[in-house]
Write a protein that holds these residues in place. Structure first.
Motif, PDB file in Angstrom:
ATOM      1  N   ASP A  57      39.654  65.629  45.936  1.00 49.97           N
ATOM      2  CA  ASP A  57      39.978  66.666  44.965  1.00 49.97           C
ATOM      3  C   ASP A  57      40.306  67.924  45.768  1.00 49.97           C
ATOM      4  O   ASP A  57      39.458  68.455  46.484  1.00 49.97           O
ATOM      5  CB  ASP A  57      38.778  66.901  44.046  1.00 49.97           C
ATOM      6  N   PHE A  58      41.543  68.401  45.677  1.00 44.96           N
ATOM      7  CA  PHE A  58      42.005  69.491  46.531  1.00 44.96           C
ATOM      8  C   PHE A  58      41.185  70.767  46.351  1.00 44.96           C
ATOM      9  O   PHE A  58      41.081  71.576  47.280  1.00 44.96           O
ATOM     10  CB  PHE A  58      43.486  69.778  46.258  1.00 44.96           C
ATOM     11  N   LYS A  59      40.591  70.958  45.183  1.00 48.57           N
ATOM     12  CA  LYS A  59      39.820  72.185  44.947  1.00 48.57           C
ATOM     13  C   LYS A  59      38.712  72.343  45.986  1.00 48.57           C
ATOM     14  O   LYS A  59      38.429  73.456  46.433  1.00 48.57           O
ATOM     15  CB  LYS A  59      39.219  72.175  43.543  1.00 48.57           C
ATOM     16  N   ALA A  60      38.102  71.231  46.371  1.00 54.09           N
ATOM     17  CA  ALA A  60      37.029  71.308  47.365  1.00 54.09           C
ATOM     18  C   ALA A  60      37.570  71.781  48.710  1.00 54.09           C
ATOM     19  O   ALA A  60      36.953  72.609  49.393  1.00 54.09           O
ATOM     20  CB  ALA A  60      36.343  69.951  47.507  1.00 54.09           C
ATOM     21  N   TYR A  61      38.715  71.280  49.089  1.00 49.69           N
ATOM     22  CA  TYR A  61      39.351  71.720  50.342  1.00 49.69           C
ATOM     23  C   TYR A  61      39.703  73.197  50.250  1.00 49.69           C
ATOM     24  O   TYR A  61      39.492  73.973  51.192  1.00 49.69           O
ATOM     25  CB  TYR A  61      40.596  70.875  50.612  1.00 49.69           C
ATOM     26  N   LYS A  62      40.248  73.599  49.106  1.00 50.03           N
ATOM     27  CA  LYS A  62      40.641  74.999  48.914  1.00 50.03           C
ATOM     28  C   LYS A  62      39.436  75.932  49.016  1.00 50.03           C
ATOM     29  O   LYS A  62      39.539  77.077  49.489  1.00 50.03           O
ATOM     30  CB  LYS A  62      41.311  75.153  47.555  1.00 50.03           C
ATOM     31  N   ASN A  63      38.279  75.423  48.622  1.00 46.95           N
ATOM     32  CA  ASN A  63      37.049  76.222  48.688  1.00 46.95           C
ATOM     33  C   ASN A  63      36.384  76.158  50.055  1.00 46.95           C
ATOM     34  O   ASN A  63      35.261  76.677  50.221  1.00 46.95           O
ATOM     35  CB  ASN A  63      36.078  75.769  47.600  1.00 46.95           C
ATOM     36  N   GLY A  64      37.035  75.502  51.029  1.00 51.70           N
ATOM     37  CA  GLY A  64      36.547  75.532  52.398  1.00 51.70           C
ATOM     38  C   GLY A  64      35.949  74.248  52.929  1.00 51.70           C
ATOM     39  O   GLY A  64      35.633  74.147  54.120  1.00 51.70           O
ATOM     40  N   ARG A  65      35.789  73.252  52.077  1.00 55.47           N
ATOM     41  CA  ARG A  65      35.184  72.004  52.549  1.00 55.47           C
ATOM     42  C   ARG A  65      36.173  71.223  53.399  1.00 55.47           C
ATOM     43  O   ARG A  65      37.335  71.078  53.032  1.00 55.47           O
ATOM     44  CB  ARG A  65      34.711  71.158  51.370  1.00 55.47           C
ATOM     45  N   ARG A  66      35.684  70.720  54.545  1.00 57.83           N
ATOM     46  CA  ARG A  66      36.526  69.936  55.450  1.00 57.83           C
ATOM     47  C   ARG A  66      35.942  68.535  55.707  1.00 57.83           C
ATOM     48  O   ARG A  66      36.654  67.639  56.160  1.00 57.83           O
ATOM     49  CB  ARG A  66      36.705  70.641  56.798  1.00 57.83           C
ATOM     50  N   LYS A  67      34.662  68.349  55.412  1.00 58.24           N
ATOM     51  CA  LYS A  67      34.025  67.045  55.597  1.00 58.24           C
ATOM     52  C   LYS A  67      33.659  66.471  54.233  1.00 58.24           C
ATOM     53  O   LYS A  67      33.098  67.172  53.380  1.00 58.24           O
ATOM     54  CB  LYS A  67      32.780  67.170  56.472  1.00 58.24           C
ATOM     55  N   PHE A  68      33.985  65.192  54.053  1.00 63.28           N
ATOM     56  CA  PHE A  68      33.763  64.527  52.777  1.00 63.28           C
ATOM     57  C   PHE A  68      33.056  63.190  53.015  1.00 63.28           C
ATOM     58  O   PHE A  68      33.432  62.433  53.916  1.00 63.28           O
ATOM     59  CB  PHE A  68      35.097  64.276  52.066  1.00 63.28           C
TER      60      PHE A  68
END
Length: 395
Positions: A57-68
Motif C-alpha cells: 500500500d503506497f500510503k505506508a511508503y509515502k509516510n516513510g516506511r521502507r521495510k515491510f
C-alpha cells in the motif's frame, strides 16, 4: 479505349458478393475476417502485475516506511488475496492479480529480503508495475474489424476472446489460363522457338496476398479449342484470368472465344502503357480478366486492377493507393497513362521513386530490380516534375 480511371471504376462496379464460412481459429491464418470481434471482458480482466516482486500500500511508503513484513505469496493463477496491514507486503508473481489493499509493485531487484522482511532500496512511484484492468479494451469494445487479413497476433487474440471458430470470407475458385503455342511447362526443355510459362505464376503469387484458390490451365492458339475450353471453365470457376491472346494478332482468339460463350465485353483496351490491350467482361455468374501476354503488362495489370478488385470484394481495399514522390523529372509524350518501373529510396522518411531502365513490356528480367510501378496520369502535359506525388504499386 477507356481511361485507367474508367477501367478501374467499371471493374470495381462488379466486385464479388462472397460466401462466409466458419472455420477453427487455428486454421484462419491468411484468411479475411468476415465479422467484427469485440471484447468479451475487460482487457486485462483484472489489475495485472507486470513484475515479480512485492506489492504494498503506497500510503505506508509515502509516510516513510521502507521495510515491510512479508505476509504471504500470491502466484499467477491464484485467487486474489487481501493485504491485512499496510505495514506488510505480499510477494507477487508476474501475471498475477494485484492483491486487495495494495496499489504498487516493486521488483525483486529493487528490494532486499532478510528474515521475512522486505526493504525497498530505490525510489518508487505509486501504481508502478501494474497493468490496470480494462486499460487495453473495455468489455464490448471493438478489437478487430471485419475485413482484416488474419495474422499470428489475431490468432492469439481469437483464443483470448474464446472464439473457437471465426467467420471468414471464401474467395471464389479462380482459373488462370495461359495462351500461346510458344509456351511450354516449367519442367520442359524449350526448343529454340519456345519459352517456359511464367506469367501465370506471377499472377498466382500476387493473388496469394488474398489467399486466393487458383488452378492453372493452358489454351492453344486455336479458336474452336478456345471456345470449348472456355465453355468448360465458365461452368466451374467464378473468375477467369487469361494471360495472352487479347491483342490484334491473327492468333489472338480469346476475345472472340469469350464472345461465343456469351461473355459480355465491358471494355477492351485501356489508354495506358504497358497493358493497353487488357480486356474485361462478365456473365451473370462469371467475371473475366484477359490480360496482355507481355510479362510486364501482365504483372502491372494484375497489380493495378485484379488484386484491388479481389481486395475490395473482401473488404480489405480502402480505395486509396500508396503514394510516393518522383525523384527526378520524367518526360512521356504519348497521350496515355504511363506505368513506370521504379526503385524506391527512403530519404528521412520520405519515399522517392527513381525510374529504372528496361527493354519494354517483354523484359520481365527487369522486374527483379524494381520495387514497383508509379502511375503517371494521362494529361496534356508530357512533363512530370521531380517532387510530384504519384500512385505507387509495389511488386
Amino acid at each position: 479505349m477507356v481511361s485507367v480511371e474508367k477501367a478501374f471504376e467499371l471493374i470495381m462496379q462488379n466486385t464479388l458478393s462472397l460466401k462466409v464460412e466458419s472455420i477453427p481459429f487455428q486454421k484462419a491464418l491468411g484468411h479475411i475476417l468476415a465479422e467484427d470481434l469485440v471484447a468479451d471482458r475487460n482487457f486485462p480482466p483484472f489489475d495485472r502485475v507486470t513484475m515479480d516482486g512485492i506489492a504494498i500500500d503506497f500510503k505506508a511508503y509515502k509516510n516513510g516506511r521502507r521495510k515491510f513484513k512479508i505476509q504471504e505469496m500470491q502466484a499467477a493463477g491464484d485467487e486474489q488475496i487481501t493485504l491485512s496491514s499496510d505495514q506488510s507486503c505480499i510477494e507477487i508473481m508476474t501475471g498475477g492479480v494485484l492483491p486487495k489493499n495494495t496499489d504498487t509493485v516493486i521488483r525483486y531487484e529493487d528490494v532486499e529480503i532478510v528474515d521475512g522482511m522486505a526493504e525497498i532500496l530505490v525510489d518508487i512511484k505509486q501504481g508502478q508495475n501494474i497493468h490496470l484492468e480494462g486499460v487495453d479494451k473495455k468489455q464490448g469494445e471493438l478489437v478487430l474489424k471485419q475485413g482484416t487479413k488474419i495474422n499470428a497476433s489475431h490468432i492469439a487474440l481469437a483464443a483470448s476472446l474464446g472464439k473457437e471458430n471465426l467467420n471468414v470470407y471464401v474467395l471464389p475458385k479462380i482459373a488462370i489460363i495461359s495462351s500461346g503455342d510458344e509456351l511450354v511447362d516449367v519442367t520442359d526443355q524449350p526448343l529454340p522457338h519456345q519459352i517456359r510459362k511464367s506469367n501465370v505464376y506471377a499472377i498466382e503469387t500476387i493473388l496469394k496476398k488474398v489467399n486466393a484458390e487458383i488452378t492453372h490451365f493452358h489454351i492453344a492458339d486455336d479458336l474452336e479449342n478456345s471456345v470449348e475450353k472456355i465453355k468448360e471453365l465458365l461452368k466451374e470457376f467464378s473468375v477467369l484470368i487469361f494471360s495472352g491472346g487479347v491483342s490484334m494478332g491473327k492468333k489472338d482468339f480469346i476475345p472472340e472465344a469469350l464472345a461465343q460463350n456469351s461473355v459480355i465485353e465491358v471494355f477492351h483496351k485501356i489508354s495506358q502503357k504497358p497493358g493497353k490491350p487488357m480486356w474485361f467482361g462478365k456473365t451473370d455468374k462469371n467475371l473475366v480478366f484477359a490480360l496482355p501476354g507481355n510479362p510486364v503488362s501482365t504483372y502491372l495489370c494484375t497489380l493495378r486492377y485484379v488484386l484491388p478488385f479481389l481486395e475490395k470484394s473482401l473488404g480489405t481495399n480502402k480505395g486509396e493507393f500508396q503514394k510516393v514522390i518522383l525523384g527526378e523529372n520524367i518526360v512521356f509524350k504519348p497521350k496515355l497513362s504511363y506505368f513506370l518501373q521504379v526503385k524506391i529510396i527512403n530519404e528521412n522518411g520520405a519515399f522517392y521513386a527513381f525510374p529504372l531502365k528496361h527493354n519494354g513490356s517483354g523484359d520481365f528480367i527487369s522486374l527483379i530490380n524494381a520495387d514497383g510501378f508509379v502511375e503517371l496520369p494521362n494529361s496534356e502535359n508530357d512533363y512530370f516534375e521531380k517532387g510530384k506525388i504519384v500512385n505507387f504499386f509495389a511488386i
